[in-house]
Scaffold this active site. Structure first.
Site, PDB file in Angstrom:
ATOM      1  CE1 TYR A 195      -5.377   6.079  -1.100  1.00  0.00           C
ATOM      2  CE2 TYR A 195      -7.535   7.007  -1.533  1.00  0.00           C
ATOM      3  CZ  TYR A 195      -6.595   6.527  -0.645  1.00  0.00           C
ATOM      4  OH  TYR A 195      -6.892   6.495   0.691  1.00  0.00           O
TER       5      TYR A 195
ATOM      6  CE1 TYR B 246      -4.418   1.250   0.683  1.00  0.00           C
ATOM      7  CE2 TYR B 246      -3.087   3.059   1.527  1.00  0.00           C
ATOM      8  CZ  TYR B 246      -4.298   2.571   1.083  1.00  0.00           C
ATOM      9  OH  TYR B 246      -5.402   3.397   1.035  1.00  0.00           O
TER      10      TYR B 246
END
Lengths: 379, 400
Positions: free
Chosen positions: A332, A282
């Site tokens: 994102y 991430y």
């Protein structure tokens, strides 16, 4: 674990989808079901993030799903990404639902931008946001500064993460930054957001949706695509945990919640870091990629900058990280696009395919209660 | 039109030298010191002018002749375009030496930039920046970068400025905020096992007790980490600003804005509880504060003693018509008051090498202006506040 990811689906990734978030959710779920060779009527469970604005029942209505037996949500922003898949696994394993769809849909660039200053009514935020620490970048920057101080990491070390992600995105036609690689000098020249973080240390704000279909491995074997076996799924919160502001535990230059996830993943899957073919980490902010590498056991504390040096996390490096370009390069979607990439890597269908049949690691939002997955081909 | 003229003036470079109206002289010095209330005897004894007077010697007076001074040309043009109101926002003066009575000085000026039209809390306007140098003969004696805002007063009340985010107050943490209001930095202490904790909560994580008390922290600490925020905008704050995570000697950490020069990890800080939120400030020697009642007489006499005849500094009706609530201090006076505060506190004979100030909210008649200062070696950082906010932040460099 006896569950697998049988289908993945996504919308295009943009800065202005021009459509409602609900429509994005429906489009991504339909694509995921088509990918799996399933119909909406086959779905019995829906799972998403508490931050998602699309209710499970609205999604079910639009898709014509009919009856549901499992509806649930996970909190803590992007930390939920792999945990929603874990929820699906638990439901499938327990016989509560046969097919569970995990989804995340957001107009995060054209709607409410997560990068802007924002205060929540949560008392925890009251110790930070009114004091001026009002954006995710600033909250991460506090940890990043301490990490630099303790381990000698520099802005260039953060920049190398960004360079790697943009290199990967450059050859990914679905990435927002397709065809737009950057150099370390571009990173050095980008403006300050919250020192020590520059613009190119921060992920994008994106519009889009991703969905994945989870079912039993047994059923997945009979479906349209090769299953991505969920070898391990884990969730984790650390001692003294806050959302983005865990500043009050003994060390602030670590991400113990990732360590909690890592220990479970290695123990349950039987793999070790050295086995990992590619890691989907991430990457909302570059410093946390370095810190995750350490917490996951790919290197010792403070050593990630050496692992990253010389293209170590690039597609042809020691440990290719985020071959799709990550959230810095692709989009994102709160980590869900990373899970889809992990499934493609397992299937052998990624645009930047990492060869081999080793396990693929995925992590979720860092600096918050988080989660992780280990996926393998069905050999 | 404004931008074209600005470009022409900028390209033209420095103006020819213009002579001051009078040589440096004792009557104007005495008049200035009297208006400022500055009792420093050194100037008269040594026959030198207060350095903060530098601009006064070449002010253009009440009925100035037409001039090629770029600030004047830009100001006149802005006037014609409807940007009729003016406030000075920044002044950075460096004094190469102090002037002596009898010296003739000349001034040259060049336009550095014109930026706008910008929306400000006062109204739409243009920021005009000039660089000025003063000479005695061929010797450069002082220089200044000066910025003003020429603006069109906003109709009616000024647009509301964004309010800062407020603390989230609950039954578990109200004691902390009551402490801030009372000027105390309170830390939660378990009423059973005595453990200190921040941020607070209803139950002790160590022993489980709900019995919560508080201790009063020493108010000191060291910087554990910090952030300099640049973007995006945060309501109620002007970027860049610094936020620090501080290790308290009591064993807890706390986040607050850090004001003062940029810190390093490990730097000592002390809490400032004067506002609604705690603020960390460098833990360095502080000057004894100075409280000044700003009377109309002070504003008018200092404006005239600095040869500033702008009507907003002596004519209340004009000041109100231009959107102010009353007459207000001019920037030359604020500079002089900052100088007075520093020499009053550090000693009359301490030589001032430079004064850099930035103005915030205007200081109107009947305001009370409170100066505070912190000493960083040869530099004194000064803040002047009124009830309405920060009037001036400044940095004064003195000879060691």
């Amino acid at each position: 674990m006896t569950a697998a990811i049988a289908g993945i689906g996504a919308t295009e990734f943009s800065k202005d989808s021009g459509r409602s978030e609900l429509r994005l959710a429906v489009e991504a779920i339909r694509a995921a079901l088509d990918d799996a060779g399933l119909r909406p009527a086959d779905v019995s469970g829906l799972c998403t993030f508490t931050m998602d604005n699309n209710s499970e029942i609205a999604v079910a209505r639009e898709l014509g799903i009919g009856e549901l037996t499992f509806l649930t949500r996970i909190g803590y922003g992007g930390g939920a990404a792999c945990a929603v898949v874990q929820q699906a696994v638990l439901a499938v394993d327990a016989g509560i639902a046969d097919v569970v769809v995990c989804y995340r849909a957001l107009n995060e660039r054209s709607g409410r931008r997560f990068g802007q200053a924002y205060v929540s009514p949560d008392p925890d935020s009251g110790w930070h946001v009114p004091m001026g620490l009002a954006t995710p970048a600033a909250q991460v920057a506090m940890v990043a500064r301490r990490y630099m101080h303790e381990h000698g990491a520099t802005g260039d070390d953060f920049g190398r993460v960004s360079v790697a992600m943009r290199r990967h995105a450059a050859t990914n036609p679905h990435a927002w930054f397709h065809g737009r690689p950057i150099t370390l000098d571009d990173h050095r020249a980008s403006r300050w957001i919250a020192e020590p973080l520059r613009l190119l240390d921060c992920c994008q704000e994106s519009d889009g949706a991703v969905a994945v279909v989870v079912t039993s491995l047994e059923r997945a074997r009979d479906l349209a695509c090769p299953p991505a076996v969920i070898a391990a799924a884990a969730q984790g919160s650390g001692p003294g945990q806050f959302v983005m502001t865990s500043y009050y535990r003994s060390s602030t230059a670590t991400l113990p919640e990732i360590g909690v996830v890592a220990r479970q993943l290695w123990q349950r899957s039987g793999f070790r870091p050295a086995d990992v073919r590619t890691a989907i980490l991430y990457d909302h902010f570059t410093p946390y990629v370095l810190m995750q590498l350490e917490e996951l056991g790919f290197c010792g504390p403070g050593e990630a900058r050496h692992l990253i040096a010389g293209g170590g996390i690039e597609i042809d490096g020691r440990l290719p990280v985020n071959p799709h370009g990550g959230q810095l390069g692709e989009a994102y979607i709160h980590g869900m696009n990373g899970i889809a990439e992990a499934v493609r890597q397992v299937r052998g269908t990624a645009v930047n395919q990492v060869p081999g049949d080793g396990p693929v690691l995925v992590t979720a939002g860092t600096g918050v209660p988080t989660s992780g997955l280990v996926l393998t081909p069905n050999l | 039109m404004i931008l074209e003229t600005a470009e022409r003036l900028r390209a033209a470079g420095e103006t020819p030298a213009a002579a001051g109206r009078d040589p440096v002289n004792l009557p104007m010095i005495r008049n200035w010191l009297e208006a400022m209330g500055d009792a420093n005897p050194v100037y008269e004894r040594t026959g030198t002018a207060p350095p903060a007077m530098i601009q006064v010697w070449t002010m253009r007076g009440l009925t100035p002749p037409t001039s090629t001074d770029p600030l004047q040309v830009m100001s006149n043009l802005c006037d014609e375009e409807g940007f009729v109101a003016v406030v000075a926002t920044d002044s950075s003066q460096t004094y190469h030496r102090h002037l002596r009575v009898g010296e003739e000085i000349t001034v040259r000026s060049r336009l550095e930039s014109v930026i706008g039209p910008k929306r400000t809390s006062l109204g739409e306007g243009w920021f005009i920046t000039t660089v000025t140098t003063w000479h005695v003969g061929d010797e450069k004696v002082a220089e200044m970068t000066f910025r003003i805002l020429r603006y069109r007063p906003a109709a009616g009340s000024p647009p509301p400025t964004a309010e800062p985010f407020e603390p989230v107050i609950t039954a578990d943490n109200a004691f902390f905020w009551e402490g801030v209001a009372a000027g105390e930095l309170r830390l939660q202490r378990c009423g059973e096992c005595g453990v200190l904790r921040h941020p607070p909560g209803p139950a002790c994580p160590a022993c489980g007790s709900f019995k919560q008390e508080h201790a009063i922290a020493a108010g000191t600490g060291t910087v554990h980490s910090y952030v300099v925020h640049h973007h995006p905008p945060v309501p109620g704050r002007r970027a860049p600003f610094t936020v620090a995570l501080v290790d308290l000697p009591e064993g807890v950490r706390m986040v607050a804005e850090h004001r003062g020069p940029r810190p390093e990890i490990g730097d000592p800080v002390r809490v400032d509880l004067d506002g609604d939120l705690p603020i960390w400030r460098p833990d360095v020697p502080a000057l004894e504060p100075w409280t000044l009642d700003v009377t109309p007489t002070l504003i008018v006499s200092t404006a005239l003693a600095t040869r500033d005849f702008q009507n907003v500094h002596h004519d209340r009706d004009s000041a109100v018509r231009l959107g102010g609530k009353d007459i207000f201090l001019n920037i030359l006076t604020t500079t002089g008051l900052v100088q007075r505060f520093v020499t009053d506190r550090l000693g009359f004979s301490r030589k001032i090498k430079s004064i850099r100030i930035r103005l915030g909210t205007p200081c109107h008649a009947y305001d009370t202006l409170v100066f505070t200062g912190q000493v960083f070696g040869d530099r004194v950082d000064v803040i002047g506040r009124t009830a309405n906010g920060v009037h001036v932040t400044g940095s004064v460099v003195v000879a060691s």
